[in-house]
Design an enzyme around this catalytic site. Structure first.
Site, PDB file in Angstrom:
ATOM      1  N   TYR A   1       0.749  -1.152  -0.005  1.00 17.53           N
ATOM      2  CA  TYR A   1      -0.092   0.157   0.062  1.00 17.53           C
ATOM      3  C   TYR A   1       0.852   1.426  -0.007  1.00 17.53           C
ATOM      4  CZ  TYR A   1      -3.995   3.055   1.177  1.00 17.53           C
ATOM      5  OH  TYR A   1      -4.731   4.102   1.407  1.00 17.53           O
TER       6      TYR A   1
ATOM      7  N   ASN B   1       1.449   3.637   2.016  1.00 19.71           N
ATOM      8  CA  ASN B   1       2.187   4.191   2.991  1.00 19.71           C
ATOM      9  C   ASN B   1       3.539   3.454   3.280  1.00 19.71           C
ATOM     10  OD1 ASN B   1       0.789   1.953   4.105  1.00 19.71           O
ATOM     11  ND2 ASN B   1       0.467   2.827   5.868  1.00 19.71           N
ATOM     12  N   LYS B   2       3.304   2.245   2.606  1.00 20.23           N
ATOM     13  CA  LYS B   2       4.836   1.091   2.997  1.00 20.23           C
ATOM     14  C   LYS B   2       5.959   1.537   2.260  1.00 20.23           C
ATOM     15  CE  LYS B   2       2.008  -1.729   5.192  1.00 20.23           C
ATOM     16  NZ  LYS B   2       0.896  -1.037   5.217  1.00 20.23           N
ATOM     17  N   GLN B   3       7.075   0.826   2.704  1.00 25.34           N
ATOM     18  CA  GLN B   3       8.386   1.104   2.438  1.00 25.34           C
ATOM     19  C   GLN B   3       8.274   1.256   0.898  1.00 25.34           C
ATOM     20  OE1 GLN B   3       7.552  -0.910   4.586  1.00 25.34           O
ATOM     21  NE2 GLN B   3       9.191  -0.962   6.090  1.00 25.34           N
TER      22      GLN B   3
END
Ligand SMILES: Cc1ncc(COP(=O)(O)O)c(C=O)c1O
Length: 337
Positions: free
Chosen positions: A147, A149-151
Site C-alpha cells: 500500500y 504508506n509502505k516502504q
C-alpha cells in the site's frame, strides 16, 4: 510483469518462491488458508497490530487468541505466546510491527515444541533483518504489503513468500479463482478468490524494487535525523534501537509520550501548526467489532493497551527532508512544554 515482480521480490528477499497478490490482507488470508486453519483451531497472535493480521484468522473461521507484547519491541512476547497455548492451538501468527522483527527464533522454537504452524505478517517490514537475514527468508510463510504508506508501493498489492513449489502453486491458484496451472482458463480445481496483483501494479512494483535499497536508506536517514533532533527531549520515548539480532526497516516513526501527558492536546497543538500526527495504533481487542463479537475489554492486554494509549506517529515518508523534521520537532517540543 507479475512474473518479473515475483522474481524481483524473491531475489531481493532471498527466498525461493513469491506469489504476488492484490493486498497484504489477501496474502494473509491465503497464508491462513494454505495452512488449513479453520473452525475449532486457535491461532495465537498479537493485539498490537493493524486489524488485518487478526481478521485473516477470522476469514477462515479460526479463533484468534491474543497474547500480550513485549513493552520494548512491541512484538509478541514469547512467554505470553507460550502461556496462551491450549490443546486447540494450531498456529502462531506473528507480526513485525513498525518494521521491527519479531522474536523469530524463539517463536519457531515454541512452534516446534508444540507442533504449531508459524505465519509471519511482515507487511510493515520489507527490508528488516533478523539475525542478519532479511525477514521473509526463514522458511516461514510470510506476507508483505505494498500500500502507498509502505516502504515500497504497487498502489494496492502484497506478496506471499513461500519455501516450496507446491505451496507456491496452491497460493497462485487460490489467488486466481482456484484455477489449476493446466492452462485451462475455465477449469477451477479449488475454491479460489480474485486476489491477483494486476499487471500495471506489478510494473510499478518492478520499478520500485529497482530502487528499494535507496528508498530504505532514505527512510533510515530520516529516522536517524529524528533520533538526533528528539534526543534528550523530556516526556518522549523514541523507537527501540536496532541490536545485533534485529534491524528495523523504517515504516513509521512512532514515539511514546510519557505517562500523564495528554496525547490529544499534543496532537491538537501540532495540528495548529498544520502538522499531522496519529495515535498509532489502537489495540485490536478494543476495536468495536471485536468488543461486540468477543466481549474483549480494557485490562486484558495491558502492555498492548499502554502502547496504544501513549504512541504517536509523526510525519514520516521516504522524501522527508531535514527542514520539515526540524519544524515537526520544534512544534512537538513546544506542545510538550
Ligand atoms: C501489520 C499489517 N498487516 C496487514 C496489513 C494489510 O495490508 P494491506 O493494507 O495491503 O491489505 C497491514 C497494512 O496496513 C499491516 O500494517
Amino acid at each position: 510483469m507479475t512474473d518479473r515482480f515475483e522474481r524481483a521480490i524473491a531475489q531481493w528477499v532471498g527466498a525461493p518462491y513469491v506469489a504476488a497478490v492484490s493486498s497484504g490482507t489477501a496474502g494473509l488470508h491465503l497464508a491462513v488458508r494454505l495452512r488449513g486453519l479453520g473452525p475449532g483451531d486457535e491461532v495465537v497472535t498479537t493485539p498490537f497490530s493493524f486489524v488485518a493480521s487478526a481478521n485473516a484468522i477470522l476469514y477462515e473461521g479460526a479463533t484468534p487468541v491474543f497474547a500480550d507484547i513485549d513493552p520494548l519491541t512491541l512484538n509478541l512476547h514469547p512467554a505470553a505466546v507460550e502461556a496462551a497455548i491450549t490443546p486447540r492451538t494450531k498456529a502462531i501468527l506473528a507480526v513485525d510491527i513498525f518494521g521491527y522483527p519479531a522474536e523469530h527464533a524463539e517463536l519457531e522454537a515454541i512452534a516446534d515444541r508444540h507442533g504449531l504452524v508459524l505465519i509471519e505478517d511482515a507487511c510493515e517490514a520489507l527490508g528488516a533483518e533478523y539475525e542478519g537475514r532479511p525477514v521473509g527468508s526463514r522458511g516461514t510463510v510470510a506476507t508483505f504489503a505494498f500500500y502507498p504508506n509502505k516502504q515500497m508501493t504497487t498502489g494496492e498489492g502484497g506478496a506471499v513468500v513461500l519455501d516450496n513449489a507446491e505451496d507456491w502453486e496452491v497460493v497462485k491458484s487460490l489467488s486466481n479463482q482456484g484455477r489449476s496451472d493446466s492452462g485451462e482458463w475455465l477449469t477451477h480445481s479449488r475454491l479460489g478468490y480474485n486476489y491477483r496483483l494486476d499487471e500495471l501494479s506489478a510494473a510499478l512494483g518492478v520499478a520500485q524494487v529497482e530502487k528499494l535499497d535507496r528508498i530504505l536508506e532514505s527512510r533510515a536517514e530520516a529516522a536517524s535525523r529524528y533520533g538526533e533532533l528528539l534526543g534528550g527531549v523530556e516526556g518522549l520515548e523514541l523507537p527501540l534501537a536496532d541490536d545485533a539480532g534485529h534491524k528495523r526497516s523504517w515504516f513509521v516513526y512512532v514515539v511514546r509520550l510519557a505517562e500523564g501527558i495528554g496525547r490529544n492536546g499534543v496532537m491538537a497543538r501540532l495540528a495548529e501548526q498544520r502538522i499531522a500526527s496519529k495515535p498509532y495504533l489502537p489495540s485490536i481487542h478494543l476495536q468495536p467489532y471485536w468488543r461486540e463479537r468477543f466481549g474483549t475489554k480494557e485490562g486484558m492486554f495491558p502492555v498492548s493497551e499502554d502502547a496504544s494509549r501513549r504512541s504517536l506517529a509523526l510525519p514520516f515518508h521516504t522524501r522527508l527532508g531535514e527542514d520539515v523534521q526540524v519544524r515537526v520537532v520544534e512544534a512537538l517540543k513546544a506542545a510538550l512544554a
